[in-house]
Design a protein around this motif. Structure first.
Motif, PDB file in Angstrom:
ATOM      1  N   PHE A 229     -14.990 -17.211 -33.608  1.00 27.21           N
ATOM      2  CA  PHE A 229     -14.098 -18.349 -33.360  1.00 27.21           C
ATOM      3  C   PHE A 229     -14.734 -19.324 -32.363  1.00 27.21           C
ATOM      4  CE2 PHE A 229     -10.457 -20.369 -31.206  1.00 27.21           C
ATOM      5  CZ  PHE A 229      -9.899 -20.999 -32.312  1.00 27.21           C
TER       6      PHE A 229
ATOM      7  N   LEU B 167     -17.121 -21.338 -34.232  1.00 27.83           N
ATOM      8  CA  LEU B 167     -16.420 -22.325 -35.058  1.00 27.83           C
ATOM      9  C   LEU B 167     -16.026 -23.548 -34.217  1.00 27.83           C
ATOM     10  CD1 LEU B 167     -15.108 -23.121 -37.742  1.00 27.83           C
ATOM     11  CD2 LEU B 167     -13.049 -21.952 -36.971  1.00 27.83           C
TER      12      LEU B 167
ATOM     13  N   ASP C 141     -19.124 -25.475 -33.623  1.00 28.89           N
ATOM     14  CA  ASP C 141     -19.556 -26.197 -34.825  1.00 28.89           C
ATOM     15  C   ASP C 141     -18.728 -27.458 -35.052  1.00 28.89           C
ATOM     16  OD1 ASP C 141     -21.541 -24.398 -35.424  1.00 28.89           O
ATOM     17  OD2 ASP C 141     -20.316 -23.227 -36.809  1.00 28.89           O
TER      18      ASP C 141
ATOM     19  N   ALA D 283     -19.697 -25.111 -40.150  1.00 25.94           N
ATOM     20  CA  ALA D 283     -18.280 -24.768 -39.968  1.00 25.94           C
ATOM     21  C   ALA D 283     -17.765 -23.958 -41.157  1.00 25.94           C
ATOM     22  CB  ALA D 283     -17.450 -26.034 -39.782  1.00 25.94           C
TER      23      ALA D 283
ATOM     24  N   THR E  10     -19.164 -20.501 -40.860  1.00 26.00           N
ATOM     25  CA  THR E  10     -18.499 -19.777 -39.774  1.00 26.00           C
ATOM     26  C   THR E  10     -17.109 -19.337 -40.193  1.00 26.00           C
ATOM     27  OG1 THR E  10     -19.743 -21.152 -38.236  1.00 26.00           O
ATOM     28  CG2 THR E  10     -17.944 -19.877 -37.328  1.00 26.00           C
ATOM     29  N   ILE E  11     -16.407 -20.165 -40.957  1.00 23.80           N
ATOM     30  CA  ILE E  11     -15.093 -19.762 -41.483  1.00 23.80           C
ATOM     31  C   ILE E  11     -15.244 -18.563 -42.410  1.00 23.80           C
ATOM     32  CG2 ILE E  11     -13.208 -20.489 -43.017  1.00 23.80           C
ATOM     33  CD1 ILE E  11     -13.493 -23.293 -41.776  1.00 23.80           C
TER      34      ILE E  11
ATOM     35  N   GLY F 156     -15.741 -15.618 -40.323  1.00 20.88           N
ATOM     36  CA  GLY F 156     -14.462 -15.252 -39.710  1.00 20.88           C
ATOM     37  C   GLY F 156     -13.560 -14.505 -40.679  1.00 20.88           C
TER      38      GLY F 156
END
Length: 124
Positions: free
Chosen positions: A71, A74, A77, A87, A90-91, A94
């Motif tokens: 997080f 994120l 980013d 991003a 990264t999602i 996650g």
């Protein structure tokens, strides 16, 4: 030395053997599978149940910390780097970590719910 003779050097002598360099490792792993059996939670010994519950709680904590780190990446980013692809990646990471956290959380819940009451709790 021609290109054809160089290519033959890398090809296996036996055409039925896989071309991958890791084929031997994969085959060895597949041959040494450990047999698994499903054991009802109620049939576990109290020590084994506690050991498994500690394992799943520790895994849940570790995944929660990793999720917080992801997080943080994120947020970096989006606010600092302004990179849309980073991003999105990264999602995705996650979601992956979140799925692992949920699985560990659910396994801990199942172990805690199916723990038979102790004799002290029943007599009280």
């Amino acid at each position: 030395m021609s290109l054809r003779s160089r290519a033959r050097f890398f090809l296996p002598k036996n055409p039925f053997v896989g071309l991958s360099l890791t084929y031997g490792w994969i085959r060895k792993i597949q041959e040494t599978r450990i047999e698994q059996e499903r054991v009802p939670i109620r049939s576990l010994s109290p020590e084994d149940r506690e050991r498994r519950l500690r394992y799943w709680r520790r895994t849940e904590r570790q995944n929660r910390v990793i999720g917080l780190i992801v997080f943080g990446f994120l947020i970096a980013d989006v606010l600092v780097v302004h990179d849309v692809l980073a991003a999105i990646g990264t999602i995705g990471a996650g979601i992956f970590v979140g799925a692992h956290w949920y699985y560990a959380h659910r396994m801990g819940q199942l172990l805690a719910e199916n723990t038979p009451p102790t004799k002290d709790a029943v007599s009280s």
